[in-house]
Write a protein that holds these residues in place. Structure first.
Motif, short mmCIF file in Angstrom:
data_model
loop_
_atom_site.label_atom_id
_atom_site.label_comp_id
_atom_site.label_asym_id
_atom_site.label_seq_id
_atom_site.Cartn_x
_atom_site.Cartn_y
_atom_site.Cartn_z
N VAL A 94 12.59 -4.67 0.83
CA VAL A 94 11.44 -5.42 1.38
C VAL A 94 10.46 -5.75 0.25
CG1 VAL A 94 9.43 -5.26 2.90
CG2 VAL A 94 11.67 -4.46 3.71
N CYS A 95 10.23 -4.80 -0.65
CA CYS A 95 9.33 -5.06 -1.78
C CYS A 95 9.87 -6.19 -2.66
CB CYS A 95 9.16 -3.79 -2.62
SG CYS A 95 8.30 -2.46 -1.76
N GLU A 96 11.21 -6.18 -2.90
CA GLU A 96 11.83 -7.25 -3.72
C GLU A 96 11.63 -8.62 -3.04
OE1 GLU A 96 13.61 -4.45 -6.53
OE2 GLU A 96 13.17 -6.61 -6.62
N GLU A 97 11.79 -8.64 -1.67
CA GLU A 97 11.60 -9.90 -0.94
C GLU A 97 10.17 -10.41 -1.11
OE1 GLU A 97 15.40 -9.91 -0.01
OE2 GLU A 97 14.08 -11.52 0.67
N ARG A 124 2.37 1.79 -3.43
CA ARG A 124 1.39 2.39 -4.35
C ARG A 124 1.23 3.88 -4.07
NH1 ARG A 124 -1.15 -2.53 -3.21
NH2 ARG A 124 -2.70 -1.59 -1.82
N LEU A 125 1.25 4.27 -2.79
CA LEU A 125 1.14 5.70 -2.46
C LEU A 125 2.32 6.46 -3.06
CD1 LEU A 125 -0.02 5.71 1.28
CD2 LEU A 125 -1.25 6.68 -0.68
N PHE A 126 3.54 5.90 -2.90
CA PHE A 126 4.74 6.57 -3.44
C PHE A 126 4.64 6.68 -4.97
CE2 PHE A 126 9.02 7.95 -3.78
CZ PHE A 126 9.50 7.36 -4.93
N LEU A 127 4.29 5.58 -5.64
CA LEU A 127 4.26 5.56 -7.11
C LEU A 127 3.16 6.48 -7.64
CD1 LEU A 127 4.83 1.76 -7.84
CD2 LEU A 127 6.51 3.63 -7.91
N ARG A 128 2.00 6.54 -6.93
CA ARG A 128 0.93 7.46 -7.36
C ARG A 128 1.40 8.91 -7.25
NH1 ARG A 128 -2.44 4.73 -4.02
NH2 ARG A 128 -3.51 3.05 -5.16
N ASN A 129 2.03 9.24 -6.12
CA ASN A 129 2.51 10.61 -5.91
C ASN A 129 3.55 10.98 -6.96
OD1 ASN A 129 4.97 12.23 -4.45
ND2 ASN A 129 2.95 13.07 -3.93
N ILE A 181 13.17 8.90 -7.46
CA ILE A 181 13.23 7.59 -6.80
C ILE A 181 14.51 7.49 -5.96
CG2 ILE A 181 13.57 5.12 -7.24
CD1 ILE A 181 11.56 5.47 -9.61
N ARG A 182 15.65 7.91 -6.53
CA ARG A 182 16.94 7.80 -5.81
C ARG A 182 16.91 8.64 -4.54
NH1 ARG A 182 19.88 9.04 -9.78
NH2 ARG A 182 20.37 11.20 -9.24
N HIS A 183 16.28 9.82 -4.60
CA HIS A 183 16.28 10.75 -3.45
C HIS A 183 15.20 10.45 -2.44
CE1 HIS A 183 18.59 14.27 -5.59
NE2 HIS A 183 19.21 13.10 -5.70
N GLU A 184 14.08 9.84 -2.88
CA GLU A 184 12.91 9.81 -2.00
C GLU A 184 12.45 8.41 -1.61
OE1 GLU A 184 11.11 13.86 -4.13
OE2 GLU A 184 9.73 12.33 -3.39
N LEU A 185 13.06 7.37 -2.17
CA LEU A 185 12.63 6.02 -1.80
C LEU A 185 13.73 5.32 -1.02
CD1 LEU A 185 10.03 4.33 -2.16
CD2 LEU A 185 11.19 3.14 -4.00
N ARG A 237 0.85 -1.20 0.00
CA ARG A 237 0.00 0.00 0.00
C ARG A 237 0.89 1.25 0.00
NH1 ARG A 237 -2.46 -1.23 4.21
NH2 ARG A 237 -3.86 -2.74 3.17
N GLU A 238 1.97 1.19 0.81
CA GLU A 238 2.87 2.35 0.85
C GLU A 238 3.60 2.52 -0.47
OE1 GLU A 238 5.40 2.55 4.32
OE2 GLU A 238 6.51 4.27 3.53
#
Ligand SMILES: COC(=O)[C@H](Cc1ccco1)c1ccncc1
Length: 130
Positions: free
Chosen positions: A122-125, A12-17, A111-115, A9-10
């Motif tokens: 954790v997502c890859e796992e 998706r929030l990042f990718l939507r933003n 992505i490099r600065h904010e993720l 869910r988090e």
């Protein structure tokens, strides 16, 4: 389990933003909607996999992406398709290619600065466990 769904869910929030911020940037207007096939009848002959920012947004909401890399694979299509369909030296082609490169670079920088790297891992796992 529930904690995994909280992570996704988090994501998706990042990718939507991220996607919505790009859609607001006037440089990227040509990338916000699918290329109009009525206007460009040969587009689907040249480009096998069309992609645009509104389609990325729909994919996010349909839970298509479990990792940032899966999202970036689709997002890169916007840049690759623009270079492939608009290869010539004329100013219009050069303009759309420059904007496509700016889109790619802006996306990667955000992505490099904010993720967080650990969050990405954790997502890859989760992806590898499914
Ligand atoms: C991602 O957008 C494109 O590839 C179209 C292709 C296109 C060609 C004619 C009409 O549209 C584009 C739009 C604006 N300026 C250049 C090219």
């Amino acid at each position: 389990e529930e904690q995994e769904e909280d992570v996704l869910r988090e994501l998706r929030l990042f990718l939507r933003n991220l996607t919505e911020r790009l859609m607001l940037d006037r440089r990227f207007k040509a990338f916000t909607k699918p290329v109009d096939i009525e206007e460009v009848p040969d587009y689907l002959i040249v480009i096998q996999k069309p992609m645009d920012l509104s389609t990325l947004l729909s994919n996010i909401d349909e839970h298509k992406y479990v990792t940032v890399n899966e999202f970036m694979s689709d997002a890169y299509l916007i840049w690759q398709n623009a270079l492939e369909y608009n290869p010539d030296r004329d100013p219009e082609d050069r303009h759309i290619r420059h904007r496509a490169c700016a889109l790619k670079d802006t996306m990667r920088t955000i992505i490099r600065h904010e993720l967080d790297k650990d969050f990405q891992r954790v997502c890859e796992e989760i992806r590898e466990s499914r």
